[in-house]
Design a protein around this motif. Structure first.
Motif, PDB file in Angstrom:
ATOM      1  N   ALA A  97       0.834  -1.203   0.000  1.00  0.00           N
ATOM      2  CA  ALA A  97       0.000   0.000   0.000  1.00  0.00           C
ATOM      3  C   ALA A  97       0.870   1.255   0.000  1.00  0.00           C
ATOM      4  N   LEU A  98       1.981   1.236   0.729  1.00  0.00           N
ATOM      5  CA  LEU A  98       2.856   2.398   0.815  1.00  0.00           C
ATOM      6  C   LEU A  98       3.588   2.678  -0.496  1.00  0.00           C
ATOM      7  N   ILE A  99       3.935   1.633  -1.254  1.00  0.00           N
ATOM      8  CA  ILE A  99       4.641   1.872  -2.522  1.00  0.00           C
ATOM      9  C   ILE A  99       3.662   2.190  -3.643  1.00  0.00           C
ATOM     10  N   GLY A 100       2.347   2.094  -3.371  1.00  0.00           N
ATOM     11  CA  GLY A 100       1.357   2.553  -4.340  1.00  0.00           C
ATOM     12  C   GLY A 100       0.916   1.544  -5.368  1.00  0.00           C
ATOM     13  N   ASP A 101       1.074   0.250  -5.124  1.00  0.00           N
ATOM     14  CA  ASP A 101       0.583  -0.750  -6.072  1.00  0.00           C
ATOM     15  C   ASP A 101      -0.946  -0.626  -6.195  1.00  0.00           C
ATOM     16  N   ASP A 102      -1.443  -0.571  -7.422  1.00  0.00           N
ATOM     17  CA  ASP A 102      -2.878  -0.417  -7.671  1.00  0.00           C
ATOM     18  C   ASP A 102      -3.522  -1.802  -7.676  1.00  0.00           C
ATOM     19  N   ILE A 103      -3.888  -2.261  -6.499  1.00  0.00           N
ATOM     20  CA  ILE A 103      -4.430  -3.610  -6.352  1.00  0.00           C
ATOM     21  C   ILE A 103      -5.742  -3.758  -7.103  1.00  0.00           C
ATOM     22  N   GLU A 104      -6.605  -2.770  -7.007  1.00  0.00           N
ATOM     23  CA  GLU A 104      -7.921  -2.867  -7.637  1.00  0.00           C
ATOM     24  C   GLU A 104      -7.806  -2.964  -9.154  1.00  0.00           C
ATOM     25  N   ALA A 105      -6.870  -2.222  -9.747  1.00  0.00           N
ATOM     26  CA  ALA A 105      -6.697  -2.276 -11.202  1.00  0.00           C
ATOM     27  C   ALA A 105      -6.179  -3.646 -11.644  1.00  0.00           C
ATOM     28  N   VAL A 106      -5.226  -4.192 -10.888  1.00  0.00           N
ATOM     29  CA  VAL A 106      -4.678  -5.508 -11.234  1.00  0.00           C
ATOM     30  C   VAL A 106      -5.766  -6.577 -11.104  1.00  0.00           C
ATOM     31  N   CYS A 107      -6.557  -6.507 -10.039  1.00  0.00           N
ATOM     32  CA  CYS A 107      -7.613  -7.498  -9.836  1.00  0.00           C
ATOM     33  C   CYS A 107      -8.663  -7.411 -10.947  1.00  0.00           C
ATOM     34  N   LYS A 108      -9.016  -6.202 -11.349  1.00  0.00           N
ATOM     35  CA  LYS A 108     -10.003  -6.032 -12.416  1.00  0.00           C
ATOM     36  C   LYS A 108      -9.486  -6.593 -13.732  1.00  0.00           C
TER      37      LYS A 108
ATOM     38  N   VAL B  50     -11.849 -11.935  -9.014  1.00  0.00           N
ATOM     39  CA  VAL B  50     -10.642 -11.600  -8.256  1.00  0.00           C
ATOM     40  C   VAL B  50     -10.990 -10.398  -7.392  1.00  0.00           C
ATOM     41  N   VAL B  51     -11.058 -10.617  -6.093  1.00  0.00           N
ATOM     42  CA  VAL B  51     -11.621  -9.644  -5.170  1.00  0.00           C
ATOM     43  C   VAL B  51     -10.507  -8.916  -4.422  1.00  0.00           C
ATOM     44  N   PRO B  52     -10.380  -7.593  -4.591  1.00  0.00           N
ATOM     45  CA  PRO B  52      -9.398  -6.849  -3.788  1.00  0.00           C
ATOM     46  C   PRO B  52      -9.955  -6.581  -2.387  1.00  0.00           C
ATOM     47  N   VAL B  53      -9.204  -6.947  -1.379  1.00  0.00           N
ATOM     48  CA  VAL B  53      -9.582  -6.687   0.015  1.00  0.00           C
ATOM     49  C   VAL B  53      -8.655  -5.594   0.517  1.00  0.00           C
TER      50      VAL B  53
ATOM     51  N   HIS C  92     -17.979  -6.531  -4.029  1.00  0.00           N
ATOM     52  CA  HIS C  92     -17.493  -7.411  -5.088  1.00  0.00           C
ATOM     53  C   HIS C  92     -18.122  -8.808  -5.124  1.00  0.00           C
ATOM     54  N   VAL C  93     -18.809  -9.242  -4.071  1.00  0.00           N
ATOM     55  CA  VAL C  93     -19.248 -10.641  -4.012  1.00  0.00           C
ATOM     56  C   VAL C  93     -20.763 -10.772  -3.884  1.00  0.00           C
ATOM     57  N   ILE C  94     -21.333 -10.266  -2.817  1.00  0.00           N
ATOM     58  CA  ILE C  94     -22.760 -10.474  -2.537  1.00  0.00           C
ATOM     59  C   ILE C  94     -23.601  -9.822  -3.633  1.00  0.00           C
ATOM     60  N   GLY C  95     -24.528 -10.600  -4.167  1.00  0.00           N
ATOM     61  CA  GLY C  95     -25.405 -10.098  -5.221  1.00  0.00           C
ATOM     62  C   GLY C  95     -24.906 -10.350  -6.618  1.00  0.00           C
TER      63      GLY C  95
END
Length: 496
Positions: free
Chosen positions: A135-146, A156-159, A182-185
């Motif tokens: 998180a501190l180095i700024g990796d875009d987890i949500e973009a990679v998961c999408k 692929v669910v970003p937590v 990202h999951v329910i529904g």
């Protein structure tokens, strides 16, 4: 990070929390967690809390995007049990090194790890957890998961709950937000019915939910999703079609229950499966909510018949323990829902509560304790180890029920102790669970080892001084000759 800040702010403004509603605007922004002291143990970080809530989803691959130590510090930290899949027991991590961080290879390595898990295990979904480092180095987890979800046709669910954002309890709630977003529904079930319910905040510790589910099955009530205990991804994805919900641990997932009520009109209540009376009341509440949502009212009669039958069996089993435990004093050093539900359960069989902690309890929890005990003197926010030891060594309690971290205080005070927290080896929920809890307390208190360890140690016992018997003439002559010989040898050695 802006989206993460918005989520945290939303959690801090939780309207379903009675304690939160009583704060002013400034206090509400600060959240519920106490300020952390640098260098001191904080009792778990947000990442730890999110992993606790989501890891019991048994068929999902849980991937930690971080250096190796982050996964090693949180893996399998609760005794949740699975009735089938074991993938959740496998640790997955991107194992970032210093070179990966410096060269900016974190996102590429994460995408590669997702692909490898997909090819090797084929899970129904992959949950990705960033930690402080990524998180501190700024990796875009949500973009990679999408991107990975589109590429591999796999959820692929970003937590997004890195450790530095707050406490373990905040991580619990951020995990609930991830499920909502990202999951329910996302899956529509083809078998939805009027008797479907959700159980929220139940972790199936030591498999104790398996003692409750058969009761619901006998009533024709189907658990659409138990979140997170022994859960499956598709069950949670279709949980929005349940008709009612029961909240077991409100401090962890109250935001999830409230938002599911708002979005899909799923009413909920907070209850407990600890103790005979609370288990019966929980079954009644579930049946009432289902009837209010359109179920046949005849379920109310079947519920009362089941309760009468199960209570009679349980009380008959407990009759043998009542005379052995009546008047025994228990010190309960735990928190949350157990601070009142276990108190009520123990008092039902005549056990006296000399104290219960409310460290992790909500305002509602504390009110329930006051109604049960009718005395504030037995309630303490937090008791230091020295105070616990003093209380136990002075024999103010016959047994202490707590977590594993305080067991050695009881053992040092030579007092019986029983694990009541997540590391326990026995299930205590439902009617059969109550009988098991009482049986374990009886075994602990009446264990013959306590009589032995309370005896003085052999080296603490001073032997009686034996009076010296008078010597005969021959014995006296022998002693004098030996002394003369010893003196002669000493003189000779001295000359050498």
């Amino acid at each position: 990070m802006s989206s993460l800040r918005a989520k945290i702010q939303d959690v801090f403004n939780e309207p379903a929390c009675e304690q939160n509603r009583g704060k002013d605007a400034k206090a509400r922004k600060e959240g519920c967690s106490k300020p952390l002291t640098p260098g001191a143990a904080a009792g778990g970080c947000a990442f730890d809390g999110a992993k606790i809530v989501l890891q019991p989803i048994t068929d999902v691959a849980h991937l930690i995007h971080a250096p190796l130590a982050c996964e090693g510090n949180s893996w399998d930290n609760r005794g949740a049990a699975s009735s089938g899949p074991t993938l959740w027991r496998t640790s997955f991590t991107t194992d970032l090194t210093e070179l990966d961080l410096v060269m900016g290879r974190g996102e590429r390595k994460l995408f590669k790890a997702i692909r490898e898990i997909k090819e090797a295990y084929g899970p129904p979904a992959i949950f990705v957890y960033p930690t402080c480092v990524t998180a501190l180095i700024g990796d875009d987890i949500e973009a990679v998961c999408k991107r990975a979800a589109e590429k591999f046709s796999l959820p692929v669910v970003p937590v997004n709950a890195p450790g530095f954002v707050g406490s373990k309890n905040l991580g619990n709630k951020l995990a609930g937000e991830a499920l909502l977003e990202h999951v329910i529904g996302t899956v529509e079930p083809d078998d939805a019915g009027p008797y479907d319910i959700n159980i929220l905040g139940e972790f199936n510790l030591s498999g104790e939910f398996w003692l409750v589910k058969p009761l619901l099955d006998r009533l024709g009530i189907r658990v659409r999703a138990c979140i997170p205990g022994d859960a499956r991804y598709l069950d949670i994805a279709s949980a929005h079609r349940a008709r009612a919900a029961m909240m077991v641990c409100s401090t962890a997932l109250i935001n999830l229950a409230r938002k599911m009520d708002q979005r899909w009109d799923i009413p909920f209540f907070e209850g407990s499966f600890y103790g005979i009376t609370d288990t019966s009341e929980a079954l009644r509440q579930i049946s009432r909510l289902l009837v209010n949502k359109g179920a046949d009212p005849e379920i109310l009669g079947r519920t009362e018949a089941l309760i009468a039958e199960e209570e009679a069996i349980a009380w008959k089993k407990l009759a043998a323990y009542r005379p052995r435990l009546k008047g025994k004093r228990v010190l309960l050093n735990t928190g949350g829902v157990k601070s009142w539900s276990v108190v009520h359960a123990l008092m039902e069989i005549g056990i006296e509560i000399v104290g219960t902690s409310v460290k992790k309890s909500t305002v509602e929890d504390k009110q329930r304790i006051k109604q049960i005990l009718k005395d504030d003197n037995h309630i303490f926010e937090q008791m230091a180890a020295r105070e616990l030891y003093a209380m136990l060594s002075e024999h103010k309690a016959d047994i202490m029920l707590s977590g594993g971290r305080t067991q050695f205080i009881a053992l040092k005070a030579k007092t019986p102790w029983l694990d009541i927290n997540q590391e326990r080896q026995h299930p205590y929920a439902g009617y059969d669970g109550m009988v098991e809890l009482v049986r374990q307390i009886d075994l602990a208190i009446h264990n013959p080892i306590w009589c032995q360890v309370r005896e003085p140690a052999p080296w603490d016992c001073q032997p009686a001084v034996r009076e010296e018997l008078p010597r005969t003439k021959s014995e006296t002559a022998t002693v004098q000759a030996f002394k003369k010989f010893a003196g002669t040898m000493a003189d000779e050695l001295g000359e050498c």
